[in-house]
Design an enzyme around this catalytic site. Structure first.
Site, PDB file in Angstrom:
ATOM      1  N   CYS A 133      43.153  35.890  43.242  1.00  0.00           N
ATOM      2  CA  CYS A 133      41.858  35.644  42.598  1.00  0.00           C
ATOM      3  C   CYS A 133      42.051  34.848  41.312  1.00  0.00           C
ATOM      4  O   CYS A 133      41.309  33.900  41.029  1.00  0.00           O
ATOM      5  CB  CYS A 133      41.130  36.957  42.334  1.00  0.00           C
ATOM      6  SG  CYS A 133      42.002  38.119  41.252  1.00  0.00           S
ATOM      7  N   GLY A 168      44.803  47.964  47.183  1.00  0.00           N
ATOM      8  CA  GLY A 168      45.577  46.806  47.621  1.00  0.00           C
ATOM      9  C   GLY A 168      45.928  45.899  46.457  1.00  0.00           C
ATOM     10  O   GLY A 168      47.070  45.447  46.317  1.00  0.00           O
TER      11      GLY A 168
END
Length: 313
Positions: A133, A168
Site C-alpha cells: 500500500c 496479514g
C-alpha cells in the site's frame, strides 16, 4: 452488446480480499467475481461473498481447485501472505499454466507493478506484484521526480491507522519494508530506496498519510512540481481519495554542507518533499483505511487492463 467478462477468484477473505471483491462486483468492466477463498469458515469475507451469490471455500487454494467454477477462472488475486503466495502460485501454475495471478502480498515472484508508472510493460505477465500500500501511494511520486532529474535517494514513510491493519498486514511488516524499498529503486527509479511503515493507534482512526523525500540532481523546481501534480492526478483517476496534502516543498543541499546518506555517501543537490493523503472509498472498512483502498484499486486497475487486452486479442 456488453463486453465479455473474464472470471476472477480472490484468495484471502480478510480486509483486502473483501474490499477487492466489492470493488470487482460494483465497478469492474472486464472481470466477474467467481470465487472467494479463505481458511477460516467463520470469516466475515466468506459470509459476505456467500450472501452475494459468490462461490466460496474455506479450504484454501486446494478448495478453490475443487470448485466447479475453477476451470473457467482466468485471474486470481492473492491477498494472503508472502509465504502463502509462493505456494499458491506454484500450486495453481501446475494445474493452469496460463492463469494470471495478481499478487497483493510482498512476495514479489513476478515484476513489481504500479499501474500509473509501468503497467504497460507487464500486460503479458502471468504474475505481477502490487508492491505494498505504501509503495502504491509513494512510488509514483518518486517516479515523477525521476522523469525530470536523476534520483539518488528516496525515502518514504507510510502512516496507516492501526485499525486498518489486519493480521496479514501485521505479519508482513518486514516484507513490507523490504519490498517497498526495492520497488522504490526498480520502479521509482531511485539509486537507493528506503521505506518505513508506522501503525498509528490514534482514536478516532486517522487517514493514511505518506511522506516522500527525494534527493536528486538539481533541476527546475517548476518542472518537478508539475510532474508530481500530473502524476498525482493520474493516480487519482483510479484512487479517487488520493491527493497531495500540501504544496511540494524544495530545499537545495549545497555542496559545501552535503548530507551524508548511509550506503550512498555525501549528497548535494535538490531535496523534494511530498505529502500525500489517501482517503478510502469505504467499500468495506471506513474511509480512514486508504491503505486498503489504494492497494485494491491498483490491483483492480491492473487486472482490468490485462483482461481488456486479453478480450481484445
Amino acid at each position: 452488446m456488453a463486453s465479455e467478462k473474464l472470471k476472477a477468484a480472490i484468495i484471502g477473505s480478510g480486509n483486502i480480499g473483501t474490499d477487492l471483491m466489492i470493488k470487482i462486483m460494483r465497478h469492474s468492466e472486464h472481470l466477474e467475481m467467481a470465487a472467494m477463498v479463505g481458511i477460516d469458515a467463520a470469516s466475515d469475507g466468506l459470509a459476505r461473498a456467500a450472501r452475494l451469490g459468490v462461490a466460496t471455500t474455506h479450504e484454501g487454494v486446494e478448495g478453490l481447485t475443487r470448485l466447479p467454477v475453477f476451470d473457467d477462472i482466468d485471474f486470481v488475486f492473492d491477498a494472503t501472505s508472502a509465504g502463502a503466495h509462493v505456494k499458491n502460485d506454484a500450486f495453481l501454475r501446475a494445474l493452469k499454466p496460463g492463469i494470471r495471478l495478481i499478487d497483493l502480498t510482498p512476495a514479489a515472484i513476478g515484476p513489481y507493478c504500479v499501474p500509473v508508472v509501468n503497467l504497460d510493460a507487464h500486460l503479458d505477465s502471468r504474475n505481477v506484484n502490487m508492491v505494498t500500500c505504501g509503495g502504491q501511494a509513494t512510488i509514483p511520486m518518486v517516479a515523477a521526480v525521476s522523469r525530470v532529474a536523476k534520483v539518488h535517494y528516496a525515502e518514504i514513510v507510510a502512516s496507516i491507522s492501526s485499525k486498518s491493519a489486519g493480521p496479514g498486514t501485521r505479519a508482513n511488516i518486514d516484507e513490507f519494508t523490504e519490498t517497498t524499498s526495492k520497488a522504490i529503486e526498480a520502479v521509482g527509479g531511485a539509486a537507493k530506496g528506503k521505506a518505513i511503515i508506522v501503525l498509528n493507534p490514534a482514536e478516532p482512526p486517522v487517514m493514511m498519510r505518506d511522506t516522500v523525500y527525494v534527493l536528486s540532481d538539481l533541476a527546475d523546481r517548476a518542472q518537478v512540481e508539475a510532474s508530481i501534480e500530473a502524476m498525482a492526478a493520474a493516480v487519482h483517476a483510479y484512487v479517487p481519495g488520493y491527493r497531495l496534502k500540501q504544496k511540494v516543498q524544495f530545499d537545495e543541499i549545497a555542496a559545501d554542507v552535503p548530507l551524508n546518506i548511509p550506503g550512498l555517501g555525501r549528497f548535494s543537490g535538490l531535496k523534494t518533499s511530498v505529502f500525500i493523503e489517501v482517503e478510502g472509498a469505504a467499500h468495506y472498512l471506513p474511509a480512514y483505511a486508504g491503505n486498503l483502498d489504494i492497494m485494491t484499486s491498483a490491483a483492480l486497475a491492473t487486472a482490468e487492463r490485462m483482461a481488456q487486452s486479453l478480450v481484445q486479442a
